[in-house]
Structure formats: C-alpha cells, structure tokens
Design a protein around this motif. Structure first.
Motif, PDB file in Angstrom:
ATOM      1  N   LEU A  71       0.825  -1.206   0.000  1.00  0.00           N
ATOM      2  CA  LEU A  71       0.000   0.000   0.000  1.00  0.00           C
ATOM      3  C   LEU A  71       0.861   1.259   0.000  1.00  0.00           C
ATOM      4  O   LEU A  71       0.475   2.283  -0.565  1.00  0.00           O
ATOM      5  CB  LEU A  71      -0.934   0.015   1.216  1.00  0.00           C
ATOM      6  CG  LEU A  71      -2.092  -0.978   1.182  1.00  0.00           C
ATOM      7  CD1 LEU A  71      -2.857  -0.922   2.495  1.00  0.00           C
ATOM      8  CD2 LEU A  71      -3.020  -0.698   0.020  1.00  0.00           C
ATOM      9  N   LEU A  72       2.012   1.196   0.625  1.00  0.00           N
ATOM     10  CA  LEU A  72       2.902   2.360   0.646  1.00  0.00           C
ATOM     11  C   LEU A  72       3.708   2.498  -0.638  1.00  0.00           C
ATOM     12  O   LEU A  72       4.131   3.597  -0.986  1.00  0.00           O
ATOM     13  CB  LEU A  72       3.858   2.270   1.837  1.00  0.00           C
ATOM     14  CG  LEU A  72       3.254   2.539   3.210  1.00  0.00           C
ATOM     15  CD1 LEU A  72       4.295   2.275   4.287  1.00  0.00           C
ATOM     16  CD2 LEU A  72       2.737   3.952   3.305  1.00  0.00           C
ATOM     17  N   ARG A  73       3.935   1.429  -1.360  1.00  0.00           N
ATOM     18  CA  ARG A  73       4.772   1.465  -2.554  1.00  0.00           C
ATOM     19  C   ARG A  73       3.992   1.685  -3.847  1.00  0.00           C
ATOM     20  O   ARG A  73       4.581   1.940  -4.873  1.00  0.00           O
ATOM     21  CB  ARG A  73       5.550   0.165  -2.681  1.00  0.00           C
ATOM     22  CG  ARG A  73       6.661   0.060  -1.691  1.00  0.00           C
ATOM     23  CD  ARG A  73       7.523  -1.110  -2.017  1.00  0.00           C
ATOM     24  NE  ARG A  73       8.611  -1.174  -1.044  1.00  0.00           N
ATOM     25  CZ  ARG A  73       9.426  -2.174  -0.935  1.00  0.00           C
ATOM     26  NH1 ARG A  73       9.287  -3.213  -1.727  1.00  0.00           N
ATOM     27  NH2 ARG A  73      10.383  -2.166  -0.051  1.00  0.00           N
ATOM     28  N   SER A  74       2.713   1.544  -3.811  1.00  0.00           N
ATOM     29  CA  SER A  74       1.958   1.643  -5.062  1.00  0.00           C
ATOM     30  C   SER A  74       1.917   3.082  -5.561  1.00  0.00           C
ATOM     31  O   SER A  74       2.302   4.021  -4.871  1.00  0.00           O
ATOM     32  CB  SER A  74       0.538   1.105  -4.846  1.00  0.00           C
ATOM     33  OG  SER A  74      -0.146   1.956  -3.947  1.00  0.00           O
ATOM     34  N   LEU A  81      -2.934   5.260   5.762  1.00  0.00           N
ATOM     35  CA  LEU A  81      -1.687   4.601   6.151  1.00  0.00           C
ATOM     36  C   LEU A  81      -0.530   5.591   6.134  1.00  0.00           C
ATOM     37  O   LEU A  81       0.328   5.574   7.032  1.00  0.00           O
ATOM     38  CB  LEU A  81      -1.405   3.438   5.202  1.00  0.00           C
ATOM     39  CG  LEU A  81      -0.330   2.455   5.634  1.00  0.00           C
ATOM     40  CD1 LEU A  81      -0.675   1.859   6.992  1.00  0.00           C
ATOM     41  CD2 LEU A  81      -0.184   1.352   4.622  1.00  0.00           C
ATOM     42  N   LEU A  82      -0.509   6.482   5.143  1.00  0.00           N
ATOM     43  CA  LEU A  82       0.540   7.494   5.076  1.00  0.00           C
ATOM     44  C   LEU A  82       0.458   8.443   6.271  1.00  0.00           C
ATOM     45  O   LEU A  82       1.465   8.784   6.885  1.00  0.00           O
ATOM     46  CB  LEU A  82       0.432   8.276   3.765  1.00  0.00           C
ATOM     47  CG  LEU A  82       1.473   9.370   3.551  1.00  0.00           C
ATOM     48  CD1 LEU A  82       2.866   8.764   3.515  1.00  0.00           C
ATOM     49  CD2 LEU A  82       1.186  10.142   2.283  1.00  0.00           C
ATOM     50  N   GLU A  83      -0.771   8.854   6.629  1.00  0.00           N
ATOM     51  CA  GLU A  83      -0.948   9.750   7.764  1.00  0.00           C
ATOM     52  C   GLU A  83      -0.530   9.069   9.071  1.00  0.00           C
ATOM     53  O   GLU A  83       0.147   9.668   9.908  1.00  0.00           O
ATOM     54  CB  GLU A  83      -2.411  10.188   7.860  1.00  0.00           C
ATOM     55  CG  GLU A  83      -2.660  11.172   8.987  1.00  0.00           C
ATOM     56  CD  GLU A  83      -4.125  11.577   9.052  1.00  0.00           C
ATOM     57  OE1 GLU A  83      -4.469  12.254  10.029  1.00  0.00           O
ATOM     58  OE2 GLU A  83      -4.907  11.215   8.165  1.00  0.00           O
ATOM     59  N   GLU A  84      -0.903   7.814   9.225  1.00  0.00           N
ATOM     60  CA  GLU A  84      -0.517   7.068  10.433  1.00  0.00           C
ATOM     61  C   GLU A  84       0.996   6.958  10.537  1.00  0.00           C
ATOM     62  O   GLU A  84       1.585   7.178  11.604  1.00  0.00           O
ATOM     63  CB  GLU A  84      -1.139   5.671  10.380  1.00  0.00           C
ATOM     64  CG  GLU A  84      -0.728   4.775  11.515  1.00  0.00           C
ATOM     65  CD  GLU A  84      -1.211   3.346  11.319  1.00  0.00           C
ATOM     66  OE1 GLU A  84      -0.587   2.455  11.926  1.00  0.00           O
ATOM     67  OE2 GLU A  84      -2.178   3.126  10.569  1.00  0.00           O
ATOM     68  N   ARG A  85       1.645   6.647   9.442  1.00  0.00           N
ATOM     69  CA  ARG A  85       3.104   6.496   9.451  1.00  0.00           C
ATOM     70  C   ARG A  85       3.790   7.836   9.720  1.00  0.00           C
ATOM     71  O   ARG A  85       4.768   7.901  10.460  1.00  0.00           O
ATOM     72  CB  ARG A  85       3.561   5.937   8.097  1.00  0.00           C
ATOM     73  CG  ARG A  85       4.992   5.565   8.070  1.00  0.00           C
ATOM     74  CD  ARG A  85       5.255   4.376   8.978  1.00  0.00           C
ATOM     75  NE  ARG A  85       6.677   4.255   9.173  1.00  0.00           N
ATOM     76  CZ  ARG A  85       7.256   3.943  10.296  1.00  0.00           C
ATOM     77  NH1 ARG A  85       6.546   3.671  11.350  1.00  0.00           N
ATOM     78  NH2 ARG A  85       8.559   3.874  10.386  1.00  0.00           N
ATOM     79  N   ALA A  86       3.261   8.929   9.135  1.00  0.00           N
ATOM     80  CA  ALA A  86       3.843  10.247   9.361  1.00  0.00           C
ATOM     81  C   ALA A  86       3.709  10.658  10.826  1.00  0.00           C
ATOM     82  O   ALA A  86       4.628  11.239  11.409  1.00  0.00           O
ATOM     83  CB  ALA A  86       3.163  11.276   8.470  1.00  0.00           C
ATOM     84  N   GLY A  91       6.129  12.074  15.452  1.00  0.00           N
ATOM     85  CA  GLY A  91       5.740  12.198  16.855  1.00  0.00           C
ATOM     86  C   GLY A  91       4.651  13.240  17.068  1.00  0.00           C
ATOM     87  O   GLY A  91       4.579  13.861  18.123  1.00  0.00           O
ATOM     88  N   ARG A  92       3.790  13.432  16.103  1.00  0.00           N
ATOM     89  CA  ARG A  92       2.716  14.431  16.176  1.00  0.00           C
ATOM     90  C   ARG A  92       1.371  13.739  16.329  1.00  0.00           C
ATOM     91  O   ARG A  92       1.222  12.559  16.064  1.00  0.00           O
ATOM     92  CB  ARG A  92       2.689  15.286  14.898  1.00  0.00           C
ATOM     93  CG  ARG A  92       3.963  15.975  14.558  1.00  0.00           C
ATOM     94  CD  ARG A  92       4.143  17.148  15.460  1.00  0.00           C
ATOM     95  NE  ARG A  92       5.399  17.822  15.132  1.00  0.00           N
ATOM     96  CZ  ARG A  92       5.607  19.057  15.356  1.00  0.00           C
ATOM     97  NH1 ARG A  92       4.672  19.809  15.891  1.00  0.00           N
ATOM     98  NH2 ARG A  92       6.764  19.582  15.073  1.00  0.00           N
ATOM     99  N   VAL A  93       0.387  14.537  16.762  1.00  0.00           N
ATOM    100  CA  VAL A  93      -0.982  14.041  16.862  1.00  0.00           C
ATOM    101  C   VAL A  93      -1.904  15.037  16.181  1.00  0.00           C
ATOM    102  O   VAL A  93      -1.579  16.202  16.013  1.00  0.00           O
ATOM    103  CB  VAL A  93      -1.412  13.839  18.332  1.00  0.00           C
ATOM    104  CG1 VAL A  93      -0.621  12.730  18.976  1.00  0.00           C
ATOM    105  CG2 VAL A  93      -1.291  15.112  19.123  1.00  0.00           C
ATOM    106  N   HIS A  94      -3.078  14.568  15.799  1.00  0.00           N
ATOM    107  CA  HIS A  94      -4.090  15.423  15.175  1.00  0.00           C
ATOM    108  C   HIS A  94      -4.827  16.172  16.272  1.00  0.00           C
ATOM    109  O   HIS A  94      -4.893  15.735  17.424  1.00  0.00           O
ATOM    110  CB  HIS A  94      -5.052  14.554  14.364  1.00  0.00           C
ATOM    111  CG  HIS A  94      -5.932  15.345  13.442  1.00  0.00           C
ATOM    112  ND1 HIS A  94      -7.160  15.772  13.830  1.00  0.00           N
ATOM    113  CD2 HIS A  94      -5.732  15.784  12.180  1.00  0.00           C
ATOM    114  CE1 HIS A  94      -7.709  16.450  12.829  1.00  0.00           C
ATOM    115  NE2 HIS A  94      -6.849  16.456  11.806  1.00  0.00           N
TER     116      HIS A  94
END
Length: 103
Positions: A71-74, A81-86, A91-94
């Motif tokens: 999913l990250l390489r496509s 998934l990108l937001e979760e990984r970032a 080390g940030r939160v929404h």
C-alpha cells in the motif's frame, strides 16, 4: 532317573518360555518408552504441531506486512496509512485525537 527326565521335561521348556518372555518384554518396553519409541513419537508430534502453529502465525504476520508495504509502494498511496506512518515518525498528533499518557 525317571524323575530327572520328568524334571528336565518340565524345567527346560519352562526356562525357555521365561527367557523368551523376558526378551519379548524387553522389546515391548523399548518400543513404548525407548528413545525411538511410541512416547518419543508423541512428544515429537506435539513439538511439530507447536512449530507448525508458530510457522502459520509468522506467515500470517508476513502477509499482513507485505500488504501494508504494498500500500505504501503503489502509485496511489493509501492516505490513512501514510498519515498514520507520518504521525509515528514525526511524533505528532491530530487536533481531534485523544491522547492518553500512562504513568
């Protein structure tokens, strides 16, 4: 003389039967509890079953990770998934996230 023949006729077969019974008993005992006996086979089967379960769990975990990496390489990256990984990397939160800090 007659008594000796009778004793020999009874004792010799009895001794042979006892010796053969002891030999058979020894082999039966070894077949049950020896290093390659039935009990050792049961122990190996239990160990093989545990290792099979561990292998299946590792395969399932690997397929999960392969899916996440794909999913990250496509070409179209999954936004969640990108937001979760970032968030993890930075080390940030929404602003709408609930953060619980343990003791």
């Amino acid at each position: 003389m007659v008594i000796r023949r009778r004793v020999r006729a009874i004792v010799v077969p009895a001794v042979l039967w006892m010796v053969s019974a002891l030999v058979v008993g020894y082999f039966v005992h070894q077949a049950e509890s020896g290093s390659r006996g039935l009990e050792a086979k049961r122990v190996l089967k239990v160990e093989a079953y545990g290792l099979t379960q561990e292998l299946n769990a590792a395969k399932a975990e690997r397929s999960t990770w392969e899916h996440r990496v794909s999913l990250l390489r496509s070409e179209q990256i999954d936004r969640d998934l990108l937001e979760e990984r970032a968030r993890v990397v930075l080390g940030r939160v929404h602003a709408n996230d609930l953060v619980i800090i343990g003791p």
